[in-house]
Design a protein around this motif. Structure first.
Motif, PDB file in Angstrom:
ATOM      1  N   MET A  54       1.064 -21.484   4.805  1.00 46.30           N
ATOM      2  CA  MET A  54       0.599 -20.108   5.005  1.00 46.30           C
ATOM      3  C   MET A  54      -0.920 -20.107   5.068  1.00 46.30           C
ATOM      4  O   MET A  54      -1.574 -20.900   4.393  1.00 46.30           O
ATOM      5  CB  MET A  54       1.074 -19.261   3.823  1.00 46.30           C
ATOM      6  N   SER A  68      -1.858  -7.397  10.512  1.00 47.64           N
ATOM      7  CA  SER A  68      -1.932  -6.277  11.457  1.00 47.64           C
ATOM      8  C   SER A  68      -2.852  -6.529  12.652  1.00 47.64           C
ATOM      9  O   SER A  68      -2.508  -6.185  13.775  1.00 47.64           O
ATOM     10  CB  SER A  68      -2.409  -5.013  10.735  1.00 47.64           C
ATOM     11  N   GLN A  88       0.801  -1.223   0.000  1.00 44.66           N
ATOM     12  CA  GLN A  88       0.000   0.000   0.000  1.00 44.66           C
ATOM     13  C   GLN A  88       0.837   1.277   0.000  1.00 44.66           C
ATOM     14  O   GLN A  88       0.313   2.363   0.196  1.00 44.66           O
ATOM     15  CB  GLN A  88      -0.917   0.017   1.227  1.00 44.66           C
ATOM     16  N   MET A 125      -4.478 -17.221   5.653  1.00 45.41           N
ATOM     17  CA  MET A 125      -5.053 -15.925   6.000  1.00 45.41           C
ATOM     18  C   MET A 125      -6.258 -16.202   6.890  1.00 45.41           C
ATOM     19  O   MET A 125      -7.153 -16.953   6.510  1.00 45.41           O
ATOM     20  CB  MET A 125      -5.491 -15.178   4.742  1.00 45.41           C
TER      21      MET A 125
HETATM   22  C1  LIG Z   1      -2.148  -7.167   2.647  1.00 50.79           C
HETATM   23  C2  LIG Z   1      -1.728  -8.480   3.170  1.00 50.79           C
HETATM   24  C3  LIG Z   1      -1.171  -8.591   4.447  1.00 50.79           C
HETATM   25  C4  LIG Z   1      -1.003  -7.418   5.393  1.00 50.79           C
HETATM   26  O1  LIG Z   1      -2.254  -6.945   5.797  1.00 50.79           O
HETATM   27  P1  LIG Z   1      -2.381  -5.819   6.938  1.00 50.79           P
HETATM   28  O2  LIG Z   1      -3.720  -6.073   7.504  1.00 50.79           O
HETATM   29  O3  LIG Z   1      -2.270  -4.503   6.246  1.00 50.79           O
HETATM   30  O4  LIG Z   1      -1.309  -6.048   7.921  1.00 50.79           O
HETATM   31  C5  LIG Z   1      -0.753  -9.846   4.856  1.00 50.79           C
HETATM   32  N1  LIG Z   1      -0.878 -10.932   4.068  1.00 50.79           N
HETATM   33  C6  LIG Z   1      -1.408 -10.867   2.836  1.00 50.79           C
HETATM   34  C7  LIG Z   1      -1.519 -12.105   2.025  1.00 50.79           C
HETATM   35  C8  LIG Z   1      -1.865  -9.642   2.345  1.00 50.79           C
HETATM   36  O5  LIG Z   1      -2.402  -9.573   1.126  1.00 50.79           O
END
Ligand SMILES: *Cc1c(COP(=O)(O)O)cnc(C)c1O
Length: 222
Positions: free
Chosen positions: A150, A194, A30, A152
């Motif tokens: 990994m 974050s 960003q 999310m």
């Molecule tokens: C953007 C992103 C992050 C970081 O996200 P923040 O919430 O800004 O810390 C981490 N991992 C992936 C895969 C992302 O796309």
């Protein structure tokens, strides 16, 4: 925007107080080249980008002292543009991508297999129950070294939900590691952003990926 160095030092202290040796990836998607250089000057070694264009632009400007992580979805046709510039790929999630890496890479690439632990439809990644078979199949590709998994986490506030996702990824990582497959040492977990990096670190993350809370966003009002 706030100077990066003190924020970095705070986060590093928080992580060190949980466990030594957690790797912090600054996600620079960003921000521009100048802000990314500030991160390197602050002592940050690992940088992450989620789009090939952003990675290439910053890679051209910054190489010394930086290790590049590609953390976003990677289209097979873009593999050739970035694969020989990155140190780590966090988003290996399909055989067609592995095949393209095998064809284009000049050296062995350290990869994380992305796992969709929370099973959200909007998320990419392989399902947890398919992960072992998927990784086993990757042994045919000698350019791919599976260093870890990994994920999310879902975008929720419920700490218990987040914690469970991280625990599940960690358990799966250990399950792969126990098999001692030569192509998949699988010693690492890339998890935590974050809003949830402390929980991820407590649950065994070895790489956390932090953008907003560390680097900020240049599109955001000051
Ligand atoms: C953007 C992103 C992050 C970081 O996200 P923040 O919430 O800004 O810390 C981490 N991992 C992936 C895969 C992302 O796309």
């Amino acid at each position: 925007m706030k100077p990066i160095k003190p924020v970095y030092e705070n986060i590093k202290n928080e992580l060190d107080s949980i466990r030594e040796g957690i790797n912090l990836i600054a996600v620079t998607k960003q921000v521009g080249v100048e802000r990314t250089k500030e991160a390197v000057e602050a002592g940050i070694e690992h940088l992450g980008e989620n789009r090939p264009e952003g990675l290439l632009k910053k890679f051209e400007a910054i190489q010394d002292g930086a290790k590049w992580h590609f953390i976003g979805n990677l289209q097979s046709r873009k593999v050739k543009d970035i694969i020989n510039h990155i140190d780590y790929l966090h988003s290996l999630d399909r055989l067609s991508l592995a095949k393209e890496i095998q064809k284009r890479a000049d050296r062995v690439i350290d990869c994380f297999v992305q796992v969709n632990v929370s099973k959200e439809e909007s998320k990419s990644g392989i399902l947890p129950e398919e992960t072992l078979d998927f990784i086993k199949t990757l042994e045919q590709y000698d350019k791919i070294n599976i260093i870890g998994l990994m994920t999310m986490a879902p975008n929720v506030e419920d700490e218990e939900v987040l914690r469970k996702v991280f625990q599940d990824l960690k358990a799966l990582q250990l399950d792969v590691a126990e098999r001692e497959w030569p192509h998949a040492p699988c010693t690492e977990t890339s998890m935590g952003m974050s809003n949830d990096y402390l929980i991820a670190a407590q649950e065994g993350a070895t790489f956390v990926r932090i953008g907003t809370a560390l680097i900020g966003s240049e599109s955001e009002a000051e």
